[in-house]
Design a protein around this motif. Structure first.
Motif, PDB file in Angstrom:
ATOM      1  N   ASN A  44       0.821  -1.208   0.000  1.00  0.00           N
ATOM      2  CA  ASN A  44       0.000   0.000   0.000  1.00  0.00           C
ATOM      3  C   ASN A  44       0.856   1.260   0.000  1.00  0.00           C
ATOM      4  OD1 ASN A  44      -2.513  -1.180  -0.145  1.00  0.00           O
ATOM      5  ND2 ASN A  44      -3.092  -0.742   1.960  1.00  0.00           N
ATOM      6  N   ARG A  45       1.857   1.296   0.862  1.00  0.00           N
ATOM      7  CA  ARG A  45       2.715   2.485   0.946  1.00  0.00           C
ATOM      8  C   ARG A  45       3.496   2.708  -0.347  1.00  0.00           C
ATOM      9  NH1 ARG A  45       4.730   1.438   7.072  1.00  0.00           N
ATOM     10  NH2 ARG A  45       2.868   2.239   8.084  1.00  0.00           N
ATOM     11  N   SER A  46       4.053   1.634  -0.886  1.00  0.00           N
ATOM     12  CA  SER A  46       4.813   1.748  -2.136  1.00  0.00           C
ATOM     13  C   SER A  46       3.903   2.139  -3.293  1.00  0.00           C
ATOM     14  CB  SER A  46       5.516   0.433  -2.454  1.00  0.00           C
ATOM     15  OG  SER A  46       6.443   0.128  -1.447  1.00  0.00           O
ATOM     16  N   GLN A  47       2.716   1.584  -3.306  1.00  0.00           N
ATOM     17  CA  GLN A  47       1.760   1.893  -4.368  1.00  0.00           C
ATOM     18  C   GLN A  47       1.339   3.357  -4.294  1.00  0.00           C
ATOM     19  OE1 GLN A  47       0.706   1.033  -7.466  1.00  0.00           O
ATOM     20  NE2 GLN A  47      -0.142  -0.924  -6.822  1.00  0.00           N
ATOM     21  N   GLN A  48       1.170   3.864  -3.080  1.00  0.00           N
ATOM     22  CA  GLN A  48       0.810   5.270  -2.914  1.00  0.00           C
ATOM     23  C   GLN A  48       1.903   6.170  -3.491  1.00  0.00           C
ATOM     24  OE1 GLN A  48       0.078   6.399   1.142  1.00  0.00           O
ATOM     25  NE2 GLN A  48      -0.020   8.563   0.654  1.00  0.00           N
ATOM     26  N   ALA A  49       3.141   5.889  -3.167  1.00  0.00           N
ATOM     27  CA  ALA A  49       4.264   6.679  -3.699  1.00  0.00           C
ATOM     28  C   ALA A  49       4.354   6.537  -5.215  1.00  0.00           C
ATOM     29  CB  ALA A  49       5.571   6.239  -3.048  1.00  0.00           C
ATOM     30  N   TYR A  50       4.165   5.316  -5.714  1.00  0.00           N
ATOM     31  CA  TYR A  50       4.216   5.063  -7.155  1.00  0.00           C
ATOM     32  C   TYR A  50       3.138   5.872  -7.872  1.00  0.00           C
ATOM     33  CZ  TYR A  50       4.769   2.350 -11.459  1.00  0.00           C
ATOM     34  OH  TYR A  50       5.010   1.962 -12.756  1.00  0.00           O
ATOM     35  N   ARG A  51       1.943   5.879  -7.309  1.00  0.00           N
ATOM     36  CA  ARG A  51       0.812   6.589  -7.914  1.00  0.00           C
ATOM     37  C   ARG A  51       1.064   8.095  -7.947  1.00  0.00           C
ATOM     38  NH1 ARG A  51      -2.716   9.634  -9.116  1.00  0.00           N
ATOM     39  NH2 ARG A  51      -4.941   9.268  -9.373  1.00  0.00           N
ATOM     40  N   LEU A  52       1.633   8.628  -6.879  1.00  0.00           N
ATOM     41  CA  LEU A  52       1.909  10.061  -6.838  1.00  0.00           C
ATOM     42  C   LEU A  52       3.007  10.455  -7.821  1.00  0.00           C
ATOM     43  CD1 LEU A  52       1.668  10.694  -2.993  1.00  0.00           C
ATOM     44  CD2 LEU A  52      -0.011  11.293  -4.762  1.00  0.00           C
ATOM     45  N   ASP A  53       3.979   9.563  -8.023  1.00  0.00           N
ATOM     46  CA  ASP A  53       5.072   9.841  -8.958  1.00  0.00           C
ATOM     47  C   ASP A  53       4.664   9.671 -10.419  1.00  0.00           C
ATOM     48  OD1 ASP A  53       6.796  10.407  -6.891  1.00  0.00           O
ATOM     49  OD2 ASP A  53       7.799   8.457  -6.939  1.00  0.00           O
ATOM     50  N   ASN A  54       3.777   8.724 -10.701  1.00  0.00           N
ATOM     51  CA  ASN A  54       3.475   8.351 -12.079  1.00  0.00           C
ATOM     52  C   ASN A  54       2.064   8.685 -12.556  1.00  0.00           C
ATOM     53  OD1 ASN A  54       6.010   6.809 -12.788  1.00  0.00           O
ATOM     54  ND2 ASN A  54       5.379   5.751 -10.925  1.00  0.00           N
ATOM     55  N   SER A  55       1.195   9.107 -11.662  1.00  0.00           N
ATOM     56  CA  SER A  55      -0.218   9.383 -11.940  1.00  0.00           C
ATOM     57  C   SER A  55      -1.005   8.146 -12.364  1.00  0.00           C
ATOM     58  CB  SER A  55      -0.390  10.525 -12.964  1.00  0.00           C
ATOM     59  OG  SER A  55      -0.053  10.112 -14.266  1.00  0.00           O
ATOM     60  N   TYR A  56      -0.468   6.958 -12.133  1.00  0.00           N
ATOM     61  CA  TYR A  56      -1.188   5.697 -12.317  1.00  0.00           C
ATOM     62  C   TYR A  56      -0.588   4.671 -11.362  1.00  0.00           C
ATOM     63  CZ  TYR A  56       2.849   4.721 -15.334  1.00  0.00           C
ATOM     64  OH  TYR A  56       4.116   4.566 -15.824  1.00  0.00           O
ATOM     65  N   PHE A  57      -1.329   3.583 -11.139  1.00  0.00           N
ATOM     66  CA  PHE A  57      -0.877   2.545 -10.209  1.00  0.00           C
ATOM     67  C   PHE A  57       0.039   1.543 -10.899  1.00  0.00           C
ATOM     68  CE2 PHE A  57      -4.985   3.621  -8.061  1.00  0.00           C
ATOM     69  CZ  PHE A  57      -4.449   4.024  -6.847  1.00  0.00           C
ATOM     70  N   ALA A  58       0.926   0.937 -10.134  1.00  0.00           N
ATOM     71  CA  ALA A  58       1.749  -0.166 -10.634  1.00  0.00           C
ATOM     72  C   ALA A  58       0.836  -1.376 -10.816  1.00  0.00           C
ATOM     73  CB  ALA A  58       2.853  -0.498  -9.633  1.00  0.00           C
ATOM     74  N   SER A  59       1.054  -2.131 -11.884  1.00  0.00           N
ATOM     75  CA  SER A  59       0.192  -3.276 -12.155  1.00  0.00           C
ATOM     76  C   SER A  59       0.777  -4.603 -11.686  1.00  0.00           C
ATOM     77  CB  SER A  59      -0.123  -3.350 -13.647  1.00  0.00           C
ATOM     78  OG  SER A  59       1.082  -3.451 -14.385  1.00  0.00           O
ATOM     79  N   SER A  60       2.023  -4.588 -11.211  1.00  0.00           N
ATOM     80  CA  SER A  60       2.620  -5.821 -10.695  1.00  0.00           C
ATOM     81  C   SER A  60       3.462  -5.501  -9.454  1.00  0.00           C
ATOM     82  CB  SER A  60       3.494  -6.491 -11.760  1.00  0.00           C
ATOM     83  OG  SER A  60       4.689  -5.767 -11.943  1.00  0.00           O
ATOM     84  N   VAL A  61       3.636  -6.508  -8.625  1.00  0.00           N
ATOM     85  CA  VAL A  61       4.425  -6.334  -7.411  1.00  0.00           C
ATOM     86  C   VAL A  61       5.865  -5.958  -7.757  1.00  0.00           C
ATOM     87  CG1 VAL A  61       5.251  -7.470  -5.310  1.00  0.00           C
ATOM     88  CG2 VAL A  61       2.941  -7.939  -6.151  1.00  0.00           C
ATOM     89  N   GLY A  62       6.404  -6.513  -8.828  1.00  0.00           N
ATOM     90  CA  GLY A  62       7.765  -6.201  -9.256  1.00  0.00           C
ATOM     91  C   GLY A  62       7.962  -4.734  -9.581  1.00  0.00           C
TER      92      GLY A  62
END
Length: 159
Positions: A44-62
């Protein structure tokens, strides 16, 4: 015809050895559960940072570039519900273990964040995730409802 009987007598040492073994197994299950929840929190925390940096969610754990506890009997996947909501799934690989989902909502403007972690004791298969859990989350989402656990799941924590 001979009849064989077995005398099942345990010494105290054997009895306590069996009890210790069972306690170890149960302790590992509790530890596994704590590690799963820690993994979902990291996602959740990593996804939140990823979303803020990229304006979309990561689609895989990798894509999240995080180190998860690998010793747990769980498989981790990501399901993107829409551009502001993602579902992380911790699918138990043994039927006696619970499965978990963690929902993360990142709202804009202001980048508000909500999260919800849910647990189910039902066997969670890939088919159930695709045909029951994901549609239930997406359906509530399309109705504008707040984050809630899907049917057959219970809330563990929310933020």
């Amino acid at each position: 015809m001979a009849i064989y009987t077995t005398n099942w007598r345990f010494s105290r040492i054997q009895f306590f050895a069996v009890v210790a073994l069972l306690a170890t197994i149960l302790g590992c299950e509790r530890q596994s559960s704590a590690q799963v929840l820690e993994n979902l929190t990291k996602m959740n925390r990593s996804q939140q940072a990823y979303r803020l940096d990229n304006s979309y969610f990561a689609s895989s754990v990798g894509d999240l570039n995080i180190a998860l506890h690998k010793q747990t009997p769980y498989r981790y996947t990501i399901r993107i519900v829409d551009k502001t909501l993602v579902m992380h799934v911790a699918q138990a690989q043994r039927s006696q273990l619970p499965s978990y989902i963690a929902l993360l909502e990142v709202r804009t403007p202001g980048n508000g964040v909500s999260s919800l972690t849910c647990k189910t004791d039902l066997a969670l298969t890939d088919i159930a995730i695709s045909s029951q859990v994901f549609p239930a989350v997406a359906s509530r989402r399309s109705q504008g409802s707040p984050l809630a656990c899907p049917p057959d799941f219970t809330k563990i924590r929310s933020k």
